[in-house]
Design an enzyme around this catalytic site. Structure first.
Site, PDB file in Angstrom:
ATOM      1  N   HIS A  62      27.876  11.550   1.775  1.00 26.66           N
ATOM      2  CA  HIS A  62      29.198  11.017   1.433  1.00 26.66           C
ATOM      3  C   HIS A  62      30.228  11.556   2.420  1.00 26.66           C
ATOM      4  CE1 HIS A  62      32.146  10.079  -2.129  1.00 26.66           C
ATOM      5  NE2 HIS A  62      32.697   9.819  -0.962  1.00 26.66           N
ATOM      6  N   HIS A  64      33.654  10.266   4.818  1.00 31.19           N
ATOM      7  CA  HIS A  64      34.630   9.232   5.193  1.00 31.19           C
ATOM      8  C   HIS A  64      35.139   9.400   6.626  1.00 31.19           C
ATOM      9  CE1 HIS A  64      35.143   7.510   1.162  1.00 31.19           C
ATOM     10  NE2 HIS A  64      35.040   8.746   0.707  1.00 31.19           N
ATOM     11  N   GLU A 132      32.047   2.885  -1.348  1.00 32.97           N
ATOM     12  CA  GLU A 132      32.717   3.517  -2.498  1.00 32.97           C
ATOM     13  C   GLU A 132      33.827   2.573  -2.954  1.00 32.97           C
ATOM     14  OE1 GLU A 132      34.695   7.733  -3.962  1.00 32.97           O
ATOM     15  OE2 GLU A 132      34.296   7.424  -1.832  1.00 32.97           O
ATOM     16  N   HIS A 197      34.570   7.307  -9.986  1.00 29.17           N
ATOM     17  CA  HIS A 197      35.914   6.896 -10.390  1.00 29.17           C
ATOM     18  C   HIS A 197      35.829   6.158 -11.729  1.00 29.17           C
ATOM     19  CE1 HIS A 197      38.024   7.969  -6.622  1.00 29.17           C
ATOM     20  NE2 HIS A 197      36.811   7.791  -6.097  1.00 29.17           N
ATOM     21  N   ASP A 254      33.743  22.629  -1.753  1.00 25.44           N
ATOM     22  CA  ASP A 254      34.709  23.311  -0.890  1.00 25.44           C
ATOM     23  C   ASP A 254      35.377  24.478  -1.602  1.00 25.44           C
ATOM     24  OD1 ASP A 254      36.288  21.913  -2.656  1.00 25.44           O
ATOM     25  OD2 ASP A 254      37.421  20.808  -1.145  1.00 25.44           O
ATOM     26  N   HIS A 257      37.982  21.515  -4.913  1.00 25.04           N
ATOM     27  CA  HIS A 257      37.757  20.386  -5.816  1.00 25.04           C
ATOM     28  C   HIS A 257      37.029  20.828  -7.081  1.00 25.04           C
ATOM     29  CE1 HIS A 257      38.829  17.895  -2.346  1.00 25.04           C
ATOM     30  NE2 HIS A 257      38.930  16.882  -3.184  1.00 25.04           N
ATOM     31  N   ASP A 280      32.448  14.732   1.379  1.00 21.48           N
ATOM     32  CA  ASP A 280      33.449  13.706   1.054  1.00 21.48           C
ATOM     33  C   ASP A 280      34.626  13.839   2.033  1.00 21.48           C
ATOM     34  OD1 ASP A 280      34.745  11.616  -0.189  1.00 21.48           O
ATOM     35  OD2 ASP A 280      35.324  12.748  -1.975  1.00 21.48           O
ATOM     36  N   GLY A 320      41.696  14.312  -0.883  1.00 13.52           N
ATOM     37  CA  GLY A 320      40.556  14.242   0.014  1.00 13.52           C
ATOM     38  C   GLY A 320      40.100  15.622   0.459  1.00 13.52           C
TER      39      GLY A 320
END
Length: 398
Positions: A62, A64, A132, A197, A254, A257, A280, A320
């Protein structure tokens, strides 16, 4: 044919550590693994790693963006730039990931993936696209653009899937009208449905699980939990994720999150066999802190990066991750008090199994792809080898 011998290393296997180890590569494959000294010919490149860890390459399901690029930019430069960024941090393979967008731009990104695929010679390899959205719960949209969120559209998703054979997973909210049929259809096409989500209640997640949603995208993030309604309590997606033993969960480890107490709880309940670590990461990964954009530059979400995470400009929510794979491994080990072997498994073997590539990737075994990373006790990366090719070498001396 490239011939490469890593020697005097500490090999990281799924359940053990082997000191004074070597790993021998010919071409794109691991040919020999062992302890002590291996006799090889003069045409072999020998690298003494001086006791550092030799691990399977990290697999990030995952991603971006990173290095100032986002896959939603929809350019070859962006696709290559993200991969060449993350390979510096031990990621040997990844899934380029989209954000919710209009249909035409999803097609554009799929086109660019196909065009860029043969050009990706310097970065992490790609294991297929991860879509996503746009079939997400509006109340749990997070940093996804609400303008493009919608319910599953049979004609739309069937056309998208028939358009590209490079889609390997698709994240959606299983409680939406038509989402169960969508999950069944994805499974029939060999694509992984992943709940994300979502504002689903416990029972709706169980129904989704039975329809094929066996993976939870960024567990805890943008996901329902216990609510109270008319004096009664109802369990949500998080509780269902714990309850369903075979539900895999991906974690943005991380340390922000998902904080340390929850990392410990996830590990205690799910165990390393069902946890995949993911960055992510957005475009600001591996970049200086400050202003950035989530999504494509033209109309993405303005964010501010500080304290190791992207936030909305008003600081009301995270927007993010800027994590890298080595940071995930380091944080999970230290914050959740988990062994190196278990943590590496969650960054290698588990995602390989989920994505169906564990016969060739995810562990140090003879005849598997030579995807290898060398790092020290602080998880600083010294070498990243992708299919036998050294694609990153630190300027620091081994």
């Amino acid at each position: 044919m490239n011939k490469l011998l890593l020697e005097n290393g500490t090999l990281v296997f799924a359940s053990r550590i082997l000191e004074d180890g070597y790993l021998y590569i010919e071409g794109k494959k691991i040919v020999n693994i062992g302890q002590g000294t291996l006799k090889v010919g003069e045409d072999v490149i020998r690298i003494d790693v001086k006791g550092k860890y030799i691990s399977p390459g990290f697999i990030d399901m995952h991603v971006h963006g990173g290095g100032g690029f986002d896959f939603m930019d929809g350019t070859i430069e962006a696709f290559l730039g993200v991969s060449e960024t993350h390979v510096r941090f031990g990621t040997t393979a990844l899934c380029p990931t989209t954000l919710t967008a209009e249909r035409e731009h999803i097609y554009t990104v799929l086109d660019v993936y196909k065009e860029a695929l043969p050009l990706n010679k310097k970065g992490s390899t790609w294991l297929g696209m991860h879509l996503e959205g746009p079939y997400l719960a509006l109340k749990q949209c997070g940093a996804q653009d609400p303008r493009y969120i919608r319910n599953p559209d049979v004609e739309e998703y069937r056309n998208i899937i028939s358009y590209s054979d490079h889609i390997v997973r698709w994240s959606a909210a299983p409680e939406l009208p038509g989402a169960l049929d969508f999950g069944v259809y994805l499974r029939e096409k060999g694509i992984i449905p992943s709940l994300a989500h979502t504002d689903a209640l416990f029972e709706e997640v169980v129904a989704g699980y039975n329809a094929g949603y066996r993976l939870a995208t960024h567990f805890y993030s943008a996901m329902s939990t216990i609510i109270r309604k008319d004096a009664k309590r109802y369990a949500g997606a998080i509780e269902a994720g714990y309850y369903l033993d075979d539900m895999d969960v991906e974690i943005i480890a991380d340390g922000i999150h998902v904080p340390a107490p929850l990392l410990k709880l996830i590990h205690k309940i799910k165990g390393p066999d069902h946890i995949a670590l993911v960055t992510d990461a957005m475009r600001a990964a591996a970049m200086p802190e400050g202003s950035s954009v989530l999504g494509r530059l033209s109309d993405g979400l303005a964010v501010v990066v500080e304290e190791g995470v992207a936030k909305l400009p008003d600081r009301s929510a995270f927007a993010g991750s800027v994590a890298t794979a080595n940071r995930l491994v380091r944080n999970y080990m230290r914050l959740a008090d988990v062994s190196l072997t278990d943590t590496v498994r969650m960054m290698t073997e588990v995602p390989a199994r989920i994505l169906g590539v564990d016969s060739t990737k995810g562990s140090l075994q003879q005849h598997k792809d030579a995807d290898v990373v060398v790092f020290d006790t602080d998880l600083e990366i010294y070498l990243t080898i992708v299919e036998g090719d050294i694609r990153y070498a630190s300027e620091k001396e081994l």
